[in-house]
Design an enzyme around this catalytic site. Sequence first.
Site, PDB file in Angstrom:
ATOM      1  CB  CYS A  46      -0.942  -0.249   1.333  1.00  0.00           C
ATOM      2  SG  CYS A  46      -1.575  -1.502   1.480  1.00  0.00           S
TER       3      CYS A  46
HETATM    4  O1  KQY Z   1      -4.136  -0.364   2.979  1.00  0.00           O
HETATM    5  C1  KQY Z   1      -4.256   0.457   2.036  1.00  0.00           C
HETATM    6  N1  KQY Z   1      -4.089   0.416   0.847  1.00  0.00           N
HETATM    7  C2  KQY Z   1      -4.492   2.033   2.699  1.00  0.00           C
HETATM    8  C3  KQY Z   1      -5.086   1.986   4.002  1.00  0.00           C
HETATM    9  C4  KQY Z   1      -5.266   3.710   4.296  1.00  0.00           C
HETATM   10  C5  KQY Z   1      -5.130   3.732   5.568  1.00  0.00           C
HETATM   11  C6  KQY Z   1      -5.509   5.275   6.133  1.00  0.00           C
HETATM   12  N2  KQY Z   1      -5.524   5.391   7.491  1.00  0.00           N
END
Ligand code: KQY
Length: 364
Positions: free
Chosen positions: A356
């Site tokens: 992420c």
């Molecule tokens: O897991 C993700 N792709 C992003 C998570 C975002 C979390 C924001 N607090």
Amino acid sequence: MSKLMDRTPRQDGYRMPGEFETHTQTWMLWPERTDNWRLGAKPAQAVFTAVAKAIAQFEPVTMGVSAGQFLNARFQLPEHVRVVEMSYNDSWIRDCGPTFVINDHSGVRGVDWDFNAWGGLEGGLYFPWDQDDLVPQKVLNIERKDRYKAPLVLEGGSIHVDGEGTLMVTEECLLNANRNPQLSREEIENYLKEYLNVEKIIWLGRGVYNDETNGHVDNLCCFLRPSEVALTWTDDQNDPQYEISLDAFQRLSQAIDARGRRLIVHKIHQPDPILITAEESGGVDSVDGTMPRLEGDRMAASYINFLMVNGGAIVPVFNDPHDEIALTKLQELLPERRVVGVYAREILLGGGNIHCITQQQPRG
Ligand code: KQY
């Protein structure tokens, strides 16, 4: 210069490559917001630095950093990590960044999706997200790559492709009313086909239990190579993840990809449940409109949220008995890569993991 294209990648012969194809670099964004990252984001900055160093063993890394954090990031990161000043709302470039597409003549362009912080005002994770939404333009300008503006809300973590015409997504995320409520499933499919240049879409059901992204596929399942996927798994039938992974396993076992092949599905056992501690919860600033981090909440931990880089794979580990099993299995499944584990609890505390916070730029 970076031009805005008025056609689609499919019309121009561009496709999203598999992550396992060659990259020129990986992009990241430096964490700093204290309502998501505990203790002034210092522990997260140390882990982002560890991830950047791990990736940089295999390919170049560029880190976007705000003006206020520029000197601190430059000081913490090794010299060979390029640092560029950029504004953004938080550091999830997988989701807010461009999705790169390539053609057969070394061309590289970017798809710029609409970004609404994982749900906008209907369950989104923070407000505002206007600077995140500009990240694709900024990255593509820096790289002088042309840009396609896709007319739908989508995050990069909600798609995985095999580079040969097959896309994997989850219903929980892509059909969620907080993303594109005006579009039918078929209309969403048509946009995905145009902007990623795929023919076959494999729909999985729900993502990882308690995943605040509304079930991004990149935490659940990924392509190791065409026709071979890795799926997060648990043998514990009493764990809420069991049903979710079983359903995904059944759908994947019945799926046929764009080239008419059945998929080989490898199960990677998840870590034991990981809960937010009181100390961790207490380190996060409480801000209206930002999802709180509460003591005892279970986090969506999965080994699948790893990044493939040139000759390597950077895998999150959690100081859990399953770490070694996952690393060994992934190393067996990826003999052409060196598997590197990075202790990633701090990223998990922010709501995601290594995949992420990274965005690969393919070579084309
Ligand atoms: O897991 C993700 N792709 C992003 C998570 C975002 C979390 C924001 N607090």
